[in-house]
Scaffold this motif. Sequence first.
Motif, PDB file in Angstrom:
ATOM      1  N   TYR A  37      -0.479  -2.963   0.367  1.00 31.54           N
ATOM      2  CA  TYR A  37       0.274  -1.731   0.266  1.00 31.54           C
ATOM      3  C   TYR A  37       1.224  -1.693   1.453  1.00 31.54           C
ATOM      4  O   TYR A  37       1.052  -2.444   2.417  1.00 31.54           O
ATOM      5  CB  TYR A  37      -0.666  -0.525   0.301  1.00 31.54           C
ATOM      6  N   ARG A  38       2.223  -0.832   1.378  1.00 28.39           N
ATOM      7  CA  ARG A  38       3.138  -0.709   2.512  1.00 28.39           C
ATOM      8  C   ARG A  38       3.548   0.727   2.706  1.00 28.39           C
ATOM      9  O   ARG A  38       3.522   1.541   1.767  1.00 28.39           O
ATOM     10  CB  ARG A  38       4.366  -1.599   2.315  1.00 28.39           C
ATOM     11  N   GLN A  39       3.929   1.022   3.933  1.00 31.40           N
ATOM     12  CA  GLN A  39       4.384   2.364   4.266  1.00 31.40           C
ATOM     13  C   GLN A  39       5.578   2.267   5.196  1.00 31.40           C
ATOM     14  O   GLN A  39       5.471   1.741   6.310  1.00 31.40           O
ATOM     15  CB  GLN A  39       3.267   3.179   4.926  1.00 31.40           C
ATOM     16  N   ALA A  40       6.707   2.751   4.702  1.00 31.32           N
ATOM     17  CA  ALA A  40       7.917   2.797   5.509  1.00 31.32           C
ATOM     18  C   ALA A  40       7.978   4.132   6.250  1.00 31.32           C
ATOM     19  O   ALA A  40       7.343   5.111   5.833  1.00 31.32           O
ATOM     20  CB  ALA A  40       9.142   2.632   4.612  1.00 31.32           C
ATOM     21  N   PRO A  41       8.729   4.213   7.337  1.00 32.30           N
ATOM     22  CA  PRO A  41       8.817   5.463   8.094  1.00 32.30           C
ATOM     23  C   PRO A  41       9.269   6.621   7.210  1.00 32.30           C
ATOM     24  O   PRO A  41      10.262   6.503   6.469  1.00 32.30           O
ATOM     25  CB  PRO A  41       9.859   5.139   9.158  1.00 32.30           C
ATOM     26  N   GLY A  42       8.531   7.700   7.283  1.00 40.20           N
ATOM     27  CA  GLY A  42       8.885   8.890   6.525  1.00 40.20           C
ATOM     28  C   GLY A  42       8.549   8.838   5.052  1.00 40.20           C
ATOM     29  O   GLY A  42       8.893   9.761   4.300  1.00 40.20           O
ATOM     30  N   LYS A  43       7.877   7.776   4.629  1.00 44.23           N
ATOM     31  CA  LYS A  43       7.536   7.642   3.209  1.00 44.23           C
ATOM     32  C   LYS A  43       6.035   7.510   3.031  1.00 44.23           C
ATOM     33  O   LYS A  43       5.304   7.205   3.963  1.00 44.23           O
ATOM     34  CB  LYS A  43       8.241   6.425   2.611  1.00 44.23           C
ATOM     35  N   GLN A  44       5.587   7.735   1.797  1.00 47.00           N
ATOM     36  CA  GLN A  44       4.164   7.582   1.491  1.00 47.00           C
ATOM     37  C   GLN A  44       3.807   6.105   1.338  1.00 47.00           C
ATOM     38  O   GLN A  44       4.658   5.262   1.037  1.00 47.00           O
ATOM     39  CB  GLN A  44       3.827   8.330   0.200  1.00 47.00           C
ATOM     40  N   ARG A  45       2.536   5.819   1.536  1.00 50.86           N
ATOM     41  CA  ARG A  45       2.056   4.463   1.323  1.00 50.86           C
ATOM     42  C   ARG A  45       2.160   4.137  -0.166  1.00 50.86           C
ATOM     43  O   ARG A  45       1.815   4.957  -1.016  1.00 50.86           O
ATOM     44  CB  ARG A  45       0.618   4.319   1.793  1.00 50.86           C
ATOM     45  N   GLU A  46       2.630   2.934  -0.467  1.00 48.03           N
ATOM     46  CA  GLU A  46       2.822   2.543  -1.859  1.00 48.03           C
ATOM     47  C   GLU A  46       2.224   1.172  -2.132  1.00 48.03           C
ATOM     48  O   GLU A  46       2.117   0.322  -1.249  1.00 48.03           O
ATOM     49  CB  GLU A  46       4.318   2.525  -2.211  1.00 48.03           C
ATOM     50  N   LEU A  47       1.865   0.978  -3.391  1.00 47.88           N
ATOM     51  CA  LEU A  47       1.331  -0.295  -3.834  1.00 47.88           C
ATOM     52  C   LEU A  47       2.413  -1.365  -3.787  1.00 47.88           C
ATOM     53  O   LEU A  47       3.552  -1.128  -4.198  1.00 47.88           O
ATOM     54  CB  LEU A  47       0.810  -0.175  -5.268  1.00 47.88           C
ATOM     55  N   VAL A  48       2.048  -2.540  -3.294  1.00 48.34           N
ATOM     56  CA  VAL A  48       2.934  -3.704  -3.371  1.00 48.34           C
ATOM     57  C   VAL A  48       2.419  -4.661  -4.438  1.00 48.34           C
ATOM     58  O   VAL A  48       3.132  -5.005  -5.376  1.00 48.34           O
ATOM     59  CB  VAL A  48       3.037  -4.427  -2.016  1.00 48.34           C
ATOM     60  N   ALA A  49       1.170  -5.082  -4.289  1.00 45.11           N
ATOM     61  CA  ALA A  49       0.589  -6.025  -5.247  1.00 45.11           C
ATOM     62  C   ALA A  49      -0.921  -6.030  -5.111  1.00 45.11           C
ATOM     63  O   ALA A  49      -1.447  -5.765  -4.022  1.00 45.11           O
ATOM     64  CB  ALA A  49       1.134  -7.439  -5.022  1.00 45.11           C
ATOM     65  N   THR A  50      -1.606  -6.307  -6.214  1.00 45.41           N
ATOM     66  CA  THR A  50      -3.054  -6.460  -6.196  1.00 45.41           C
ATOM     67  C   THR A  50      -3.450  -7.699  -6.976  1.00 45.41           C
ATOM     68  O   THR A  50      -2.695  -8.188  -7.833  1.00 45.41           O
ATOM     69  CB  THR A  50      -3.767  -5.244  -6.807  1.00 45.41           C
ATOM     70  N   VAL A  51      -4.644  -8.194  -6.677  1.00 46.29           N
ATOM     71  CA  VAL A  51      -5.186  -9.343  -7.401  1.00 46.29           C
ATOM     72  C   VAL A  51      -6.676  -9.132  -7.590  1.00 46.29           C
ATOM     73  O   VAL A  51      -7.381  -8.731  -6.656  1.00 46.29           O
ATOM     74  CB  VAL A  51      -4.883 -10.669  -6.652  1.00 46.29           C
ATOM     75  N   THR A  52      -7.155  -9.376  -8.803  1.00 46.91           N
ATOM     76  CA  THR A  52      -8.574  -9.231  -9.084  1.00 46.91           C
ATOM     77  C   THR A  52      -9.330 -10.483  -8.648  1.00 46.91           C
ATOM     78  O   THR A  52      -8.729 -11.494  -8.265  1.00 46.91           O
ATOM     79  CB  THR A  52      -8.796  -8.988 -10.582  1.00 46.91           C
ATOM     80  N   SER A  53     -10.646 -10.407  -8.746  1.00 46.29           N
ATOM     81  CA  SER A  53     -11.474 -11.545  -8.334  1.00 46.29           C
ATOM     82  C   SER A  53     -11.249 -12.773  -9.210  1.00 46.29           C
ATOM     83  O   SER A  53     -11.468 -13.898  -8.761  1.00 46.29           O
ATOM     84  CB  SER A  53     -12.957 -11.155  -8.366  1.00 46.29           C
ATOM     85  N   ASP A  54     -10.773 -12.564 -10.438  1.00 50.93           N
ATOM     86  CA  ASP A  54     -10.511 -13.714 -11.306  1.00 50.93           C
ATOM     87  C   ASP A  54      -9.029 -14.046 -11.405  1.00 50.93           C
ATOM     88  O   ASP A  54      -8.623 -14.813 -12.266  1.00 50.93           O
ATOM     89  CB  ASP A  54     -11.099 -13.507 -12.701  1.00 50.93           C
ATOM     90  N   GLY A  55      -8.222 -13.475 -10.483  1.00 53.52           N
ATOM     91  CA  GLY A  55      -6.845 -13.904 -10.353  1.00 53.52           C
ATOM     92  C   GLY A  55      -5.793 -13.123 -11.089  1.00 53.52           C
ATOM     93  O   GLY A  55      -4.610 -13.494 -11.046  1.00 53.52           O
ATOM     94  N   ASN A  56      -6.146 -12.050 -11.765  1.00 51.01           N
ATOM     95  CA  ASN A  56      -5.130 -11.238 -12.437  1.00 51.01           C
ATOM     96  C   ASN A  56      -4.350 -10.433 -11.404  1.00 51.01           C
ATOM     97  O   ASN A  56      -4.928  -9.842 -10.498  1.00 51.01           O
ATOM     98  CB  ASN A  56      -5.779 -10.300 -13.441  1.00 51.01           C
TER      99      ASN A  56
END
Length: 122
Positions: A37-56
């Motif tokens: 996840y990432r958070q820029a100054p003055g902004k809310q934290r947002e999802l960048v990318a996720t990966v499951t245990s089996d690679g999805n």
Amino acid sequence: QVQLVESGGGLVQAGGSLRLSCAASGTIFSINDMGWYRQAPGKQRELVATVTSDGNTNYADSVKGRFAISRDNTKNTVYLQMNSLKFEDTAVYYCNAHFRRASDYYRIVEIWGQGTQVTVSS
């Protein structure tokens, strides 16, 4: 105590690349999803990318085609390869994981890393 330790942030020119790493340590039975996840100054934290245990994988629209998430389950580590970086990618990047302990298998615990700064100069 389980913790996530991130590395790989820094300063890069627009169009450049960086690779972030995040290693989980401690007494872990298994790790489900891992992500960034990432958070820029003055902004809310947002999802960048996720990966499951089996690679999805799952990506934010803003990074599709430029970023790639992967994980090494043998090392309890997740990576984020960031290419064609843009000024608007500047943010603190946080690693996230959901894991289970052997002593409490049916409870899923969420943890966060301390964050690593990524700065893209235009």
